[in-house]
Design a protein around this motif. Structure first.
Motif, PDB file in Angstrom:
ATOM      1  N   GLN A 123       0.812  -1.230   0.000  1.00 38.08           N
ATOM      2  CA  GLN A 123       0.000   0.000   0.000  1.00 38.08           C
ATOM      3  C   GLN A 123       0.840   1.271   0.000  1.00 38.08           C
ATOM      4  OE1 GLN A 123      -3.397   0.147   0.014  1.00 38.08           O
ATOM      5  NE2 GLN A 123      -3.486  -2.084  -0.118  1.00 38.08           N
ATOM      6  N   TRP A 187      -4.172 -12.909  -4.114  1.00 37.97           N
ATOM      7  CA  TRP A 187      -4.296 -11.457  -3.996  1.00 37.97           C
ATOM      8  C   TRP A 187      -3.270 -10.730  -4.870  1.00 37.97           C
ATOM      9  CZ3 TRP A 187      -0.765  -8.168  -1.250  1.00 37.97           C
ATOM     10  CH2 TRP A 187      -1.229  -6.880  -1.075  1.00 37.97           C
ATOM     11  N   LEU A 190      -4.321  -9.826  -8.440  1.00 37.78           N
ATOM     12  CA  LEU A 190      -5.367  -8.837  -8.727  1.00 37.78           C
ATOM     13  C   LEU A 190      -4.678  -7.574  -9.268  1.00 37.78           C
ATOM     14  CD1 LEU A 190      -7.498  -9.382  -5.493  1.00 37.78           C
ATOM     15  CD2 LEU A 190      -7.954 -10.269  -7.802  1.00 37.78           C
ATOM     16  N   GLN A 193      -6.189  -3.873  -9.432  1.00 35.85           N
ATOM     17  CA  GLN A 193      -6.277  -3.171  -8.155  1.00 35.85           C
ATOM     18  C   GLN A 193      -4.909  -2.572  -7.756  1.00 35.85           C
ATOM     19  OE1 GLN A 193      -8.241  -5.703  -5.315  1.00 35.85           O
ATOM     20  NE2 GLN A 193      -6.617  -5.488  -3.836  1.00 35.85           N
ATOM     21  N   HIS A 194      -3.850  -3.315  -7.979  1.00 35.22           N
ATOM     22  CA  HIS A 194      -2.514  -2.815  -7.623  1.00 35.22           C
ATOM     23  C   HIS A 194      -2.078  -1.696  -8.585  1.00 35.22           C
ATOM     24  CE1 HIS A 194      -2.515  -6.117  -4.900  1.00 35.22           C
ATOM     25  NE2 HIS A 194      -2.444  -7.021  -5.850  1.00 35.22           N
ATOM     26  N   GLU A 196      -3.950   0.291 -10.248  1.00 34.92           N
ATOM     27  CA  GLU A 196      -4.731   1.502  -9.970  1.00 34.92           C
ATOM     28  C   GLU A 196      -4.065   2.352  -8.888  1.00 34.92           C
ATOM     29  OE1 GLU A 196      -8.683   0.094  -9.407  1.00 34.92           O
ATOM     30  OE2 GLU A 196      -9.365   1.242 -11.147  1.00 34.92           O
ATOM     31  N   ARG A 197      -3.554   1.672  -7.875  1.00 35.04           N
ATOM     32  CA  ARG A 197      -2.898   2.407  -6.787  1.00 35.04           C
ATOM     33  C   ARG A 197      -1.676   3.162  -7.320  1.00 35.04           C
ATOM     34  NH1 ARG A 197      -3.002  -1.654  -3.519  1.00 35.04           N
ATOM     35  NH2 ARG A 197      -1.011  -2.454  -4.227  1.00 35.04           N
ATOM     36  N   HIS A 272     -11.239  -9.364 -13.409  1.00 37.60           N
ATOM     37  CA  HIS A 272     -10.075  -8.588 -12.944  1.00 37.60           C
ATOM     38  C   HIS A 272      -9.091  -8.375 -14.095  1.00 37.60           C
ATOM     39  CE1 HIS A 272     -11.261  -8.894  -8.736  1.00 37.60           C
ATOM     40  NE2 HIS A 272     -11.547 -10.163  -8.969  1.00 37.60           N
ATOM     41  N   ARG A 275     -10.391  -5.745 -16.533  1.00 38.30           N
ATOM     42  CA  ARG A 275     -10.163  -4.404 -15.968  1.00 38.30           C
ATOM     43  C   ARG A 275      -8.686  -4.018 -16.097  1.00 38.30           C
ATOM     44  NH1 ARG A 275     -10.990   0.302 -15.228  1.00 38.30           N
ATOM     45  NH2 ARG A 275     -10.364   1.363 -13.347  1.00 38.30           N
TER      46      ARG A 275
END
Ligand SMILES: Nc1ncnc2c1ncn2[C@@H]1O[C@H](COP(=O)(O)OS(=O)(=O)O)[C@@H](OP(=O)(O)O)[C@H]1O
Length: 287
Positions: A123, A187, A190, A193-194, A196-197, A272, A275
């Motif tokens: 994160q 995880w 994905l 999602q990563h 995007e961060r 996923h 996306r």
């Protein structure tokens, strides 16, 4: 492949001719501090110094990051740390001076880089990298998340042979029957999602995605694109070179997984992946 006990061989690329070898060794001589080389009075190009990296391979674990780094290290304009420093995820409190001291010495014009695949999924890392440099170039090797997960699990089981089979771990303990997307091997896959961060800190143009599959099927092509992204002269694969083995942790025979579970995982990742393709602007063709 890699460990030289397995499928891919590093000589796939045949990246180095003896000319490149010579160039690398000239650098080594310069770095070793022979009198007269570092203190060239006219040009600072002979003055090697430790600098913060201008490029990072940030992921993904089990994507092919070691192979990519080893390929890139053959380039005379790249100076890369061989080990994973885990600065932004584990050792951030040690500060940038410590991080800089880890880097190999580099001449002006050479690109300093390191790889730590965990950066992609932690994160706090994008903000920290951004605080170090807004211009840093980021590279991510991505691979079909299903085979990546199995490669990851195969590594885990090699270290802890007593863990339960994949088929019982991929299901959530709390909601029976549901796929456990928080289980690390799943995880990490994905990717959307990563990514995007990272995209909330860096423009898409500063992130280069490498296909782990093409790194095996067309290493020269994939590596050429990385060299372009880094603004480096492409080194042509020519001549023959000795196979370079990446060690026993690469190219292991995968744990065998129930085909129905494999299909469930493919279905799970489908949205996923779609996306991710949208964010990436390219289709990696995972089934
Ligand atoms: N030349 C080449 N190109 C692309 N991929 C390759 C190459 N050589 C090895 N491999 C495969 O990369 C997998 C290991 O990935 P990483 O190096 O990223 O692993 S690690 O996160 O550093 O542990 C590991 O995958 P598995 O064999 O499926 O485990 C390696 O086989």
């Amino acid at each position: 492949k890699v460990g030289c006990h397995a499928k891919t061989s590093f000589d796939l690329l045949r990246l180095t001719g003896w000319l490149v070898w010579m160039l690398n060794n000239l650098q080594t001589l310069a770095f070793s501090g022979l009198p007269g080389l570092e203190s060239n009075s006219s040009g600072k190009e002979w003055t090697a110094a430790r600098r913060l990296p201008q490029a990072l391979i940030i992921g993904v674990k089990k994507g092919g990051t070691r192979a990519l780094l080893e390929f890139l290290r053959l380039h005379p304009d790249i100076r890369a740390l061989g080990s994973e420093p885990h600065f932004f995820d584990r050792h951030y409190a040690r500060g940038l001076d410590w991080y800089r001291s880890m880097m190999p010495k580099a001449l002006d014009g050479q690109i300093v880089m390191e790889k730590t695949p965990r950066y992609f999924v932690t994160q706090e890392t994008p903000a920290r990298v951004h605080a170090m440099s807004q211009d840093v170039k980021l590279i991510v090797v991505v691979r079909d998340p299903v085979s990546r997960a199995i490669s990851d699990y195969t590594q885990i089981i090699s270290k802890t042979p007593d863990i339960p089979p994949f088929e019982s771990l991929y299901i959530s303990f709390f909601s029976l029957g549901q796929i456990d997307s928080l289980w690390s091997p799943l995880w990490i896959g994905l990717y959307a999602q990563h990514l995007e961060r990272w995209l909330s800190w860096f423009p898409r143009s500063q992130i280069h995605l490498v296909s782990g599959e093409r790194l095996i099927s067309d290493p020269a092509g994939e590596l050429g694109k990385v060299q372009d992204f880094l603004g480096l002269q492409r080194i042509k694969p020519e001549g023959s070179s000795k196979p370079h083995c990446l060690g026993k942790t690469k190219g292991r025979t995968h744990a065998s997984i129930n085909p129905e579970v494999m299909q469930r995982l493919r279905d799970f990742y489908k949205p996923h992946n779609q996306r991710f393709y949208q964010l990436a602007g390219q289709d990696f063709g995972w089934q």
